[in-house]
Write a protein that holds these residues in place. Structure first.
Motif, PDB file in Angstrom:
ATOM      1  N   GLU A 162      -7.786  16.288   4.927  1.00 28.15           N
ATOM      2  CA  GLU A 162      -8.589  15.087   4.711  1.00 28.15           C
ATOM      3  C   GLU A 162      -9.634  14.986   5.818  1.00 28.15           C
ATOM      4  O   GLU A 162      -9.339  15.235   6.979  1.00 28.15           O
ATOM      5  N   ASN A 163     -10.830  14.615   5.444  1.00 30.42           N
ATOM      6  CA  ASN A 163     -11.946  14.430   6.390  1.00 30.42           C
ATOM      7  C   ASN A 163     -12.447  15.756   6.956  1.00 30.42           C
ATOM      8  O   ASN A 163     -12.571  15.935   8.176  1.00 30.42           O
ATOM      9  N   VAL A 164     -12.731  16.691   6.057  1.00 32.60           N
ATOM     10  CA  VAL A 164     -13.443  17.918   6.438  1.00 32.60           C
ATOM     11  C   VAL A 164     -14.934  17.578   6.488  1.00 32.60           C
ATOM     12  O   VAL A 164     -15.489  17.036   5.529  1.00 32.60           O
ATOM     13  N   ARG A 165     -15.569  17.881   7.604  1.00 34.16           N
ATOM     14  CA  ARG A 165     -16.977  17.501   7.776  1.00 34.16           C
ATOM     15  C   ARG A 165     -17.886  18.501   7.077  1.00 34.16           C
ATOM     16  O   ARG A 165     -17.723  19.707   7.239  1.00 34.16           O
ATOM     17  N   ASN A 166     -18.857  17.958   6.330  1.00 35.79           N
ATOM     18  CA  ASN A 166     -19.812  18.812   5.611  1.00 35.79           C
ATOM     19  C   ASN A 166     -21.174  18.116   5.609  1.00 35.79           C
ATOM     20  O   ASN A 166     -21.735  17.825   4.554  1.00 35.79           O
TER      21      ASN A 166
ATOM     22  N   PRO B 154     -24.377  12.207   6.443  1.00 37.23           N
ATOM     23  CA  PRO B 154     -22.936  12.361   6.672  1.00 37.23           C
ATOM     24  C   PRO B 154     -22.188  12.607   5.364  1.00 37.23           C
ATOM     25  O   PRO B 154     -22.523  12.037   4.320  1.00 37.23           O
ATOM     26  N   ARG B 155     -21.180  13.449   5.433  1.00 32.78           N
ATOM     27  CA  ARG B 155     -20.342  13.682   4.261  1.00 32.78           C
ATOM     28  C   ARG B 155     -18.984  14.170   4.758  1.00 32.78           C
ATOM     29  O   ARG B 155     -18.888  15.174   5.470  1.00 32.78           O
ATOM     30  N   TRP B 156     -17.933  13.450   4.371  1.00 34.71           N
ATOM     31  CA  TRP B 156     -16.557  13.811   4.714  1.00 34.71           C
ATOM     32  C   TRP B 156     -15.808  14.072   3.413  1.00 34.71           C
ATOM     33  O   TRP B 156     -15.855  13.258   2.497  1.00 34.71           O
TER      34      TRP B 156
ATOM     35  N   GLN C  59     -13.130   9.929  30.374  1.00 34.41           N
ATOM     36  CA  GLN C  59     -14.295   9.357  29.717  1.00 34.41           C
ATOM     37  C   GLN C  59     -14.248   9.537  28.207  1.00 34.41           C
ATOM     38  O   GLN C  59     -14.801   8.739  27.460  1.00 34.41           O
ATOM     39  N   PHE C  60     -13.559  10.602  27.742  1.00 35.24           N
ATOM     40  CA  PHE C  60     -13.580  10.920  26.318  1.00 35.24           C
ATOM     41  C   PHE C  60     -12.171  11.099  25.780  1.00 35.24           C
ATOM     42  O   PHE C  60     -11.282  11.591  26.479  1.00 35.24           O
ATOM     43  N   GLU C  61     -12.003  10.727  24.522  1.00 36.44           N
ATOM     44  CA  GLU C  61     -10.792  11.088  23.807  1.00 36.44           C
ATOM     45  C   GLU C  61     -10.946  12.505  23.246  1.00 36.44           C
ATOM     46  O   GLU C  61     -12.036  13.051  23.206  1.00 36.44           O
ATOM     47  N   LEU C  62      -9.818  13.050  22.822  1.00 36.13           N
ATOM     48  CA  LEU C  62      -9.771  14.405  22.268  1.00 36.13           C
ATOM     49  C   LEU C  62      -9.801  14.326  20.749  1.00 36.13           C
ATOM     50  O   LEU C  62      -9.209  13.431  20.144  1.00 36.13           O
ATOM     51  N   SER C  63     -10.493  15.273  20.131  1.00 37.07           N
ATOM     52  CA  SER C  63     -10.617  15.279  18.680  1.00 37.07           C
ATOM     53  C   SER C  63     -10.521  16.710  18.165  1.00 37.07           C
ATOM     54  O   SER C  63     -10.980  17.652  18.817  1.00 37.07           O
ATOM     55  N   VAL C  64      -9.907  16.870  16.991  1.00 39.28           N
ATOM     56  CA  VAL C  64      -9.940  18.142  16.274  1.00 39.28           C
ATOM     57  C   VAL C  64     -10.800  17.936  15.029  1.00 39.28           C
ATOM     58  O   VAL C  64     -10.505  17.071  14.196  1.00 39.28           O
ATOM     59  N   VAL C  65     -11.870  18.705  14.926  1.00 39.84           N
ATOM     60  CA  VAL C  65     -12.784  18.614  13.791  1.00 39.84           C
ATOM     61  C   VAL C  65     -12.578  19.833  12.903  1.00 39.84           C
ATOM     62  O   VAL C  65     -12.484  20.960  13.401  1.00 39.84           O
ATOM     63  N   ALA C  66     -12.484  19.604  11.604  1.00 44.18           N
ATOM     64  CA  ALA C  66     -12.540  20.694  10.627  1.00 44.18           C
ATOM     65  C   ALA C  66     -13.853  20.542   9.864  1.00 44.18           C
ATOM     66  O   ALA C  66     -14.207  19.440   9.436  1.00 44.18           O
ATOM     67  N   ALA C  67     -14.575  21.633   9.716  1.00 45.56           N
ATOM     68  CA  ALA C  67     -15.907  21.536   9.103  1.00 45.56           C
ATOM     69  C   ALA C  67     -16.256  22.818   8.369  1.00 45.56           C
ATOM     70  O   ALA C  67     -15.696  23.894   8.624  1.00 45.56           O
ATOM     71  N   GLU C  68     -17.195  22.684   7.451  1.00 46.51           N
ATOM     72  CA  GLU C  68     -17.798  23.859   6.819  1.00 46.51           C
ATOM     73  C   GLU C  68     -18.646  24.603   7.847  1.00 46.51           C
ATOM     74  O   GLU C  68     -19.238  23.999   8.750  1.00 46.51           O
TER      75      GLU C  68
ATOM     76  N   ALA D 157     -16.738  10.411  13.607  1.00 46.58           N
ATOM     77  CA  ALA D 157     -16.332   9.068  13.191  1.00 46.58           C
ATOM     78  C   ALA D 157     -14.975   9.069  12.499  1.00 46.58           C
ATOM     79  O   ALA D 157     -14.233   8.084  12.587  1.00 46.58           O
ATOM     80  N   LYS D 158     -14.632  10.147  11.816  1.00 42.61           N
ATOM     81  CA  LYS D 158     -13.361  10.218  11.105  1.00 42.61           C
ATOM     82  C   LYS D 158     -12.486  11.308  11.705  1.00 42.61           C
ATOM     83  O   LYS D 158     -12.979  12.305  12.220  1.00 42.61           O
ATOM     84  N   MET D 159     -11.187  11.095  11.603  1.00 38.54           N
ATOM     85  CA  MET D 159     -10.233  12.031  12.191  1.00 38.54           C
ATOM     86  C   MET D 159      -9.633  12.926  11.118  1.00 38.54           C
ATOM     87  O   MET D 159      -9.269  12.467  10.023  1.00 38.54           O
TER      88      MET D 159
END
Length: 331
Positions: free
Chosen positions: A114-118, A129-131, A194-203, A99-101
């Protein structure tokens, strides 16, 4: 001789029309407006135009040939023009886990993300959810691990890269599709915008656990041999890619813009001459490729490295991210 050339030419044109019918039909089936009926109706119209053009290749009669050819060419121009109007966007109703970039900035060695997924994952559909905002000191960057998550046989795996710091923290970067709410991943759909591209940073306690735990995937974690300057450049390449996607969204592509090919492009910018290999596309075989290129510990057989890399089935990770990262590396 002339008759044989004519027949050969007709065969080639017919094959091109079959390919055109397939690609155009799939494009309309995945992207045309109007719901199921609209997509099906437009795909059927395109198929009829292709069949008419194919029949004209083999039938006599100048009038029929001319009308069928013009109908197909007009349809082709309209199809190509419509396809060019499909543009990627950051403004859709996204699934919760994308949901967040990610975006961030660097001041000297200090990087703010900003917006590291945890997320706290209880199942693939039950989560909290926690960003979060995180800071990392690239002068304290000590390790790079490649995680491969297998879900569909030995040839295909999702590629993630985890960066470790001297204080025990890790952050994982993952190039993923940015699913809209209710969408499911499709390899074929990935060819057709069909899909956009995303870079996710996460724990690691989020992104590695959800794959090895709730989703039941087989996750392997390989320590990568990489000099400190290259580790730093790769980290910043992920950050720059994420920031660029905010300014200019891109479509995911199953072959040319996926979780592995983008990493390859970033690494190749750091290590010029890194050879292109079929295992870049068949990402499940990346360990063999990295082993040959000196990216893994060559003092041990690859089978031993693979056995050690498997993190196994995981229990709930708990709140301590550093402890989770330590536990999955204990064996």
């Amino acid at each position: 001789m002339r008759c044989g050339l004519v027949i050969a030419g007709r065969v080639v044109i017919s094959l091109l029309l079959i390919l055109s019918a397939l690609l155009g039909g799939l494009a309309l089936g995945y992207q045309a407006p109007g719901g199921t009926w609209g997509k099906g109706g437009l795909a059927l119209v395109w198929l009829v135009l292709c069949l008419g053009a194919g029949a004209a290749v083999w039938r006599r009669g100048q009038t029929f040939r001319s009308r069928a050819a013009w109908a197909y060419l007009i349809g082709l121009v309209l199809l190509a023009g419509w396809w060019q109007t499909l543009m990627p966007s950051n403004d859709r109703i996204w699934a919760d886990d994308v949901a967040k970039m990610l975006h961030g900035s660097a001041q000297g060695s200090i990087v703010t993300l900003e917006n590291v997924r945890n997320f706290d994952w209880r199942s693939d559909t039950d989560y909290t959810p926690r960003w979060e905002t995180r800071q990392y000191d690239l002068d304290q960057l000590t390790s790079v691990d490649m995680a491969l998550s297998y879900w569909a046989g030995p040839a295909i795996a999702h590629t993630l890269v985890s960066f470790g710091f001297s204080d025990g923290r890790h952050v994982v970067f993952s190039v993923e599709i940015r699913k809209e709410r209710g969408e499911q991943f499709s390899e074929i759909g990935g060819f057709f915008k069909q899909f956009e591209l995303s870079v996710v940073a996460a724990e690691e306690r989020d992104i590695l656990y959800v794959r090895a735990g709730p989703r039941g995937e087989s996750v392997y974690l390989y320590p990568v041999r990489m000099p400190a300057p290259a580790m730093r450049e790769l980290f910043l390449s992920y950050l720059n890619t994420a920031n660029a996607l905010i300014e200019k969204p891109r479509f995911y592509h199953t072959v040319t813009a996926n979780c592995t090919t983008l990493v390859y492009q970033m690494v190749r910018a750091i290590v010029p001459g890194l050879p292109l290999d079929r295992r870049i596309l068949l990402s499940g075989y990346l360990p063999e490729y990295l082993y040959e290129q000196g990216g893994l510990d060559a003092s041990q057989p690859l089978d031993v490295l693979r056995e050690r890399a498997y993190i196994g089935k995981l229990d709930a990770p708990g709140a301590d991210a550093i402890d989770f990262s330590r536990r999955i590396r204990q064996h």
